[in-house]
Design an enzyme around this catalytic site. Sequence first.
Site, PDB file in Angstrom:
ATOM      1  CG  ASP A  90     -75.826  32.328  12.115  1.00 24.55           C
ATOM      2  OD1 ASP A  90     -76.632  31.926  11.092  1.00 24.55           O
ATOM      3  OD2 ASP A  90     -75.095  33.357  11.387  1.00 24.55           O
ATOM      4  CG  HIS A 101     -67.959  24.691   9.765  1.00 24.67           C
ATOM      5  ND1 HIS A 101     -67.314  25.861   9.395  1.00 24.67           N
ATOM      6  CD2 HIS A 101     -67.142  23.790   9.182  1.00 24.67           C
ATOM      7  CE1 HIS A 101     -66.294  25.440   8.676  1.00 24.67           C
ATOM      8  NE2 HIS A 101     -66.461  24.449   8.339  1.00 24.67           N
TER       9      HIS A 101
END
Length: 239
Positions: free
Chosen positions: A103, A118
């Site tokens: 995010d 990731h």
Amino acid sequence: MRPIARTRQLLTEAKAIAVLTGAGVSAESGVPTFRGKEGLWRNYRAEQLANPLAFEYEPRIVWEWYNWRRELIAPLTPNPAHKALATLEAEKESFILITQNIDGLHAKAGSRNILELHGNIWKVRCTECETVSDNTEVPIGILPHCGECNGLLRPHVVWFGENLETDILDAALAAAEACDLFVVIGTSSIVQPAASLAQRAAGNGAKVLEINLEATPLSPSADLSVFGKAGEILPSAMP
Ligand code: BJW
Ligand code: ZN
């Protein structure tokens, strides 16, 4: 000693800190976690969407999911846990933040030395020529395509069954081996290889501190597990 005081002592005494964060760190900013009951989207589980086969057969569904998440994340801001970690980095000589989160909220909070295990939801990668670029607009109707070769673009994230970027994983392993305190915050500690970093650190003599709402598979082997909200525990345990 009470858990918060012991946490403060560990953070104060450590010379080299490596931190691994997961979805729980962003939960207090409003980002849904994966394995909580709010982790569902249109009745799909994350495992069904975050995998290469789903994208091969249903790229539009997968892009719709990422678009929905981008819209949800865009207005969100770092919470006290993100901010405490940025402050800690500024105070420590050796500090590295390894995150499973895509995010971008750690960077928004001011953290600098970040490894995104990731990937990042704001980047795309061409499925043909593998060029990585920043991207904020996804035309769902025609799906996004590469400016270089017109190949289909995909989110620049790591799905189940895919290898993590070698350089990033190597740097995370090296950080786990070099630290004297490994802090694991807000992750269920079940997704590999991230979940094994704590063992790697412990095997090299580091202490392992966990902060989570509840016990995880890591808890029995951690030196200390503190249970509660990261956004409350971290600020109150700052050195
Ligand atoms: C709070 C809180 C608050 C809430 N305060 N806490 C070895 C053994 C077995 C299986 C494997 C293995 N090696 C590889 C595998 C397969 C697989 C795997 O691990 N599967 C497991 C499920 C068993 N791993 C992979 O496929 C990886 N690739 C790989 O290893 O390649 C080599 C290989 C290939 C093929 C075969 C074998 C080897 C890649 C994994 C990629 C994961 N990708 C995702 C999606 C990223 C993109 C996206 O976001 O869309 O990453 S899945 C999802 O899970 C996401 C997350 O980063 C990741 C971890 O989730 P996280 O962060 O832990 O979230 P939650 O929701 O699970 O937990 C939140 C926690 O926070 C909870 O504990 C709460 O209590 C807590 N919490 N609020 C503090 N306020
Ligand atoms: Zn391309």
